[in-house]
Design a protein around this motif. Structure first.
Motif, mmCIF file in Angstrom:
data_model
loop_
_atom_site.group_PDB
_atom_site.id
_atom_site.type_symbol
_atom_site.label_atom_id
_atom_site.label_comp_id
_atom_site.label_asym_id
_atom_site.label_seq_id
_atom_site.Cartn_x
_atom_site.Cartn_y
_atom_site.Cartn_z
ATOM 1 N N ASP A 26 0.817 -1.208 0.000
ATOM 2 C CA ASP A 26 0.000 0.000 0.000
ATOM 3 C C ASP A 26 0.855 1.264 0.000
ATOM 4 N N ALA A 27 0.535 2.176 -0.920
ATOM 5 C CA ALA A 27 1.170 3.506 -0.993
ATOM 6 C C ALA A 27 2.657 3.443 -1.320
ATOM 7 N N CYS A 28 3.039 2.498 -2.180
ATOM 8 C CA CYS A 28 4.449 2.342 -2.534
ATOM 9 C C CYS A 28 4.726 2.935 -3.909
ATOM 10 N N ARG A 29 5.406 4.068 -3.954
ATOM 11 C CA ARG A 29 5.715 4.688 -5.230
ATOM 12 C C ARG A 29 6.849 3.928 -5.924
ATOM 13 N N TYR A 30 6.907 4.080 -7.236
ATOM 14 C CA TYR A 30 7.825 3.274 -8.044
ATOM 15 C C TYR A 30 9.287 3.510 -7.685
ATOM 16 N N GLU B 9 -3.185 -22.111 1.333
ATOM 17 C CA GLU B 9 -3.388 -23.534 1.606
ATOM 18 C C GLU B 9 -4.857 -23.920 1.492
ATOM 19 N N ARG B 10 -5.743 -23.034 1.936
ATOM 20 C CA ARG B 10 -7.177 -23.339 1.928
ATOM 21 C C ARG B 10 -7.777 -23.238 0.530
ATOM 22 N N TYR B 11 -7.212 -22.340 -0.310
ATOM 23 C CA TYR B 11 -7.776 -22.097 -1.639
ATOM 24 C C TYR B 11 -6.712 -22.291 -2.722
ATOM 25 N N PRO B 12 -6.267 -23.498 -2.964
ATOM 26 C CA PRO B 12 -5.171 -23.726 -3.916
ATOM 27 C C PRO B 12 -5.539 -23.454 -5.371
ATOM 28 N N ASN B 13 -6.832 -23.392 -5.676
ATOM 29 C CA ASN B 13 -7.247 -23.180 -7.068
ATOM 30 C C ASN B 13 -7.881 -21.804 -7.290
ATOM 31 N N LYS B 14 -7.465 -20.833 -6.472
ATOM 32 C CA LYS B 14 -7.966 -19.461 -6.618
ATOM 33 C C LYS B 14 -6.799 -18.491 -6.816
ATOM 34 N N ARG B 15 -7.061 -17.428 -7.554
ATOM 35 C CA ARG B 15 -6.117 -16.317 -7.565
ATOM 36 C C ARG B 15 -6.108 -15.705 -6.171
ATOM 37 N N LEU B 16 -4.919 -15.346 -5.712
ATOM 38 C CA LEU B 16 -4.783 -14.811 -4.368
ATOM 39 C C LEU B 16 -4.296 -13.365 -4.444
ATOM 40 N N PHE B 17 -5.074 -12.463 -3.873
ATOM 41 C CA PHE B 17 -4.782 -11.031 -3.873
ATOM 42 C C PHE B 17 -4.487 -10.626 -2.428
ATOM 43 N N VAL B 18 -3.229 -10.324 -2.143
ATOM 44 C CA VAL B 18 -2.777 -10.047 -0.774
ATOM 45 C C VAL B 18 -2.422 -8.570 -0.650
ATOM 46 N N HIS B 19 -3.092 -7.880 0.255
ATOM 47 C CA HIS B 19 -2.958 -6.430 0.401
ATOM 48 C C HIS B 19 -2.304 -6.108 1.744
ATOM 49 N N TYR B 20 -0.987 -5.822 1.714
ATOM 50 C CA TYR B 20 -0.276 -5.330 2.899
ATOM 51 C C TYR B 20 -0.559 -3.843 3.081
ATOM 52 N N LEU B 21 -0.478 -3.370 4.331
ATOM 53 C CA LEU B 21 -0.630 -1.931 4.568
ATOM 54 C C LEU B 21 0.668 -1.168 4.374
ATOM 55 N N GLN B 22 1.794 -1.768 4.659
ATOM 56 C CA GLN B 22 3.067 -1.064 4.532
ATOM 57 C C GLN B 22 3.468 -0.938 3.053
ATOM 58 N N PRO B 23 4.141 0.165 2.651
ATOM 59 C CA PRO B 23 4.772 1.200 3.487
ATOM 60 C C PRO B 23 3.869 2.355 3.933
ATOM 61 N N HIS B 24 2.560 2.249 3.695
ATOM 62 C CA HIS B 24 1.619 3.250 4.216
ATOM 63 C C HIS B 24 1.860 3.437 5.715
ATOM 64 N N TYR B 25 1.779 4.709 6.159
ATOM 65 C CA TYR B 25 1.962 4.957 7.578
ATOM 66 C C TYR B 25 0.814 4.328 8.366
ATOM 67 N N PRO B 26 0.907 4.168 9.687
ATOM 68 C CA PRO B 26 1.985 4.638 10.549
ATOM 69 C C PRO B 26 3.287 3.885 10.305
ATOM 70 N N PHE B 27 4.385 4.584 10.535
ATOM 71 C CA PHE B 27 5.705 4.046 10.266
ATOM 72 C C PHE B 27 6.130 3.155 11.437
ATOM 73 N N VAL B 28 5.902 1.882 11.259
ATOM 74 C CA VAL B 28 6.053 0.902 12.336
ATOM 75 C C VAL B 28 7.505 0.851 12.807
ATOM 76 N N GLY B 29 7.698 0.930 14.111
ATOM 77 C CA GLY B 29 9.033 0.827 14.672
ATOM 78 C C GLY B 29 9.843 2.108 14.589
ATOM 79 N N THR C 258 -2.165 -0.368 13.287
ATOM 80 C CA THR C 258 -2.120 -0.875 11.918
ATOM 81 C C THR C 258 -2.153 -2.398 11.967
ATOM 82 N N VAL C 259 -2.046 -3.025 10.817
ATOM 83 C CA VAL C 259 -1.843 -4.468 10.744
ATOM 84 C C VAL C 259 -0.379 -4.709 10.411
ATOM 85 N N LEU C 260 0.310 -5.442 11.240
ATOM 86 C CA LEU C 260 1.727 -5.700 11.021
ATOM 87 C C LEU C 260 1.918 -6.668 9.855
ATOM 88 N N PRO C 261 3.021 -6.557 9.140
ATOM 89 C CA PRO C 261 3.199 -7.408 7.955
ATOM 90 C C PRO C 261 3.248 -8.894 8.265
#
Length: 307
Positions: free
Chosen positions: A53-57, A149-169, A134-137
């Protein structure tokens, strides 16, 4: 179109008026709900998609050591809600499981009206870290591996919050909590940097942002190691650091929605292939999913600067 509160808030802070004028330009007076020239991520070829999330190129290019072929793509949004509006709204995505640390899909679920096979809201009570707001990575990673493991035949879309703030640590304080103004309501620190009420060196903010990316990259790599097939690592939008927005020239911090300047919509698109491709199957939704009270959702959104 605008509420009385929004009008009062804008009059109290002219920066909001300039931002809105720029937004109206890019959205053609709100005739466009998102950046129509951006990539349609679900039309692309992948088995698993990892979103930072919020990661510029340029940040990703400089810091990532993930394996694969990197190129730049244009996102459909300069904010998460706009990205979702441009990619999932009204779509049948019954071949996809969405594991998300971000509450925005849930917040706009009726408007977006997207149908996934399953949505795993990591940000709900058992996935939320109260200390950092926040949700930690590592938590997102655990849920993603369980979903794979539960859905081996599905496309998996995983949305991390980082590097979006708050700046953990990070020892920074400007990104922790939000100021309540009687005339303007809650002000996320990006706006206070933009209008000059907050004075923090650009290098300090950039370093905290980069550290947040460094935090999440090993977890993204662990998923890439675990997933077979074609995995893409990308982002929903970028972030501005005292950079110019147009057509009204102004310096902006953060990622205001609907403003489609380069460093807000230029995102990484890293492709990595290993092992056999998945045999993807679309199936009916598994359930209606969990729900939470509006107060819980609002608290999560507030911690991330969305309200």
């Amino acid at each position: 179109m605008y509420s009385a509160f929004e009008i009062r808030r804008a009059l109290a802070n002219p920066v909001r008026i300039s931002l809105e004028c720029n937004r109206l330009f890019y959205r053609r007076g709100y005739r466009r709900a998102y950046n129509t020239s951006g990539v349609d991520v679900f039309a692309e070829d992948w088995d698993s998609l990892i979103l930072l999330d919020a990661c510029r190129y340029d940040l990703f290019e400089r810091h990532s050591r993930l394996p694969g072929d990197l190129e730049a793509r244009e996102s459909r949004g300069s904010g998460t809600a706009e990205f979702l509006r441009g990619n999932v709204a009204g779509r049948d995505l019954l071949d996809t499981v969405y594991v998300t640390a971000n509450p925005q899909l849930y917040r706009y679920r009726e408007e977006l009206d997207a149908t996934f096979h399953d949505v795993i809201h990591v940000w709900m009570e058992d996935g939320w870290d109260e200390e950092y707001g926040t949700v930690l990575p590592e938590t997102t990673t655990r849920y993603a591996l369980e979903a794979a493991e539960r859905y081996p035949n599905k496309r998996l879309f995983v949305h991390y919050l980082q590097p979006h703030y708050p700046f953990v640590g990070s020892e920074t304080t400007f990104d922790k909590g939000h100021v309540q103004d009687p005339e303007q309501g809650q002000d996320v620190f990006w706006l206070r940097l933009t209008d000059g009420r907050l004075d923090v060196p650009r290098e300090t903010v950039w370093d905290a942002y980069a550290d947040n990316l460094e935090l999440v990259l090993p977890y993204a790599e662990s998923l890439m190691d675990a997933f077979e097939g074609r995995t893409v690592v990308t982002s929903d939008h970028g972030n501005l650091f005292d950079e110019r927005a147009f057509p009204i020239p102004m310096r902006v911090w953060g990622h205001p929605k609907g403003i489609h300047v380069e460093n807000l919509i230029k995102v990484p698109w890293l492709v990595h292939e290993t092992g056999r491709r998945k045999e993807i199957v679309a199936e009916d939704p598994v359930s209606e999913g969990r729900t939470v009270g509006e107060d819980v959702m609002e608290d999560r959104l507030e911690a991330l600067g969305y309200v």
